[in-house]
Design an enzyme around this catalytic site. Structure first.
Site, PDB file in Angstrom:
ATOM      1  N   SER A 122       0.699  -1.393  -0.047  1.00  0.00           N
ATOM      2  CA  SER A 122      -0.085  -0.004   0.155  1.00  0.00           C
ATOM      3  C   SER A 122       0.787   1.480  -0.042  1.00  0.00           C
ATOM      4  O   SER A 122       0.267   2.293  -0.573  1.00  0.00           O
ATOM      5  CB  SER A 122      -1.065  -0.361   1.468  1.00  0.00           C
ATOM      6  OG  SER A 122       0.032   0.084   1.991  1.00  0.00           O
ATOM      7  N   LYS A 159       1.034   4.192   7.399  1.00  0.00           N
ATOM      8  CA  LYS A 159      -0.103   5.560   5.743  1.00  0.00           C
ATOM      9  C   LYS A 159       0.698   6.129   6.599  1.00  0.00           C
ATOM     10  O   LYS A 159       0.600   6.675   7.113  1.00  0.00           O
ATOM     11  CB  LYS A 159      -1.718   4.795   6.652  1.00  0.00           C
ATOM     12  CG  LYS A 159      -2.610   3.703   5.472  1.00  0.00           C
ATOM     13  CD  LYS A 159      -2.371   3.303   4.190  1.00  0.00           C
ATOM     14  CE  LYS A 159      -3.033   2.121   3.925  1.00  0.00           C
ATOM     15  NZ  LYS A 159      -2.446   0.477   4.514  1.00  0.00           N
TER      16      LYS A 159
END
Length: 205
Positions: A122, A159
């Protein structure tokens, strides 16, 4: 490691500072601008020299494809390496620690508290790849735009952090993944640490 020239040392410090401030390395253009080079190509030549000396690894095809390389991986008391994290359990629980590794402390600012084995792609577009080791400074605070290790309910994720009032947005760096939205009034959220660098997961690990 072969000695660095003053200019190479300056570039290495810039990379470390950028990782500290934003959680990611600078682009060639940013290096050129901050150090007064005429073009990004000049920055690229210096980066290649650093790569030849084993200080960094260059990832082709990525504007921020620069990774710090740690070459001291002797097993000893050192940074704990965290592998798979079971849902709901503390990140640094003993059962999650796969080993301890010595790493040159000067590589990371602020100092790394532990290493986290990256699971998934990701964050691919800023050079954080599946199986890499993410150096993490343990803290509960982060600024917008920094790369964090966060816990949402029982899950741990890496993230880019953004807070808008009572809403947390956890952005991926890969268009194949979606932003995670956290409502602080309804969901359990905590910052486990701040990413301060990435180390290639070499065969010695």
């Amino acid at each position: 490691m072969r000695p660095l020239t003053p200019r190479q040392s300056e570039i290495l410090e810039l990379i470390k500072d950028n990782l500290h401030a934003t959680g990611m390395p600078p682009t060639r253009a940013e290096i050129a601008h901050k150090l007064g080079f005429r073009s990004a190509n000049s920055a690229e030549e210096h980066l290649k020299a650093l790569a030849r000396k084993g200080v960094i690894e260059i990832l082709p095809g990525m504007s921020r494809g620069i990774r710090l390389v740690g070459d001291d991986y002797d097993i000893a008391d050192g940074l704990p390496l965290i592998g798979q994290v079971a849902a709901g359990e503390p990140l640094l629980a003993e059962q999650h620690v796969e080993g301890h590794y010595k790493i040159d402390e000067s590589l990371f600012h602020p100092a790394a508290s532990f290493l986290l084995k990256v699971n998934g792609m990701s964050m691919r577009d800023i050079g954080i790849l599946d199986g890499d080791l993410l150096a993490v400074h343990k803290t509960e605070q982060a600024r917008n735009g920094q790369i964090v290790v966060a816990r949402v309910e029982d899950e741990v994720t890496v993230k880019r952090f953004e807070q808008r009032g009572k809403t947390i947005l956890l952005h991926p760096e890969n268009e194949d993944f979606s932003t995670i939205t956290v409502n602080l009034a309804e969901q359990v959220f905590a910052i486990e640490g701040l990413a301060v660098g990435v180390i290639r997961n070499g065969a010695t690990l």
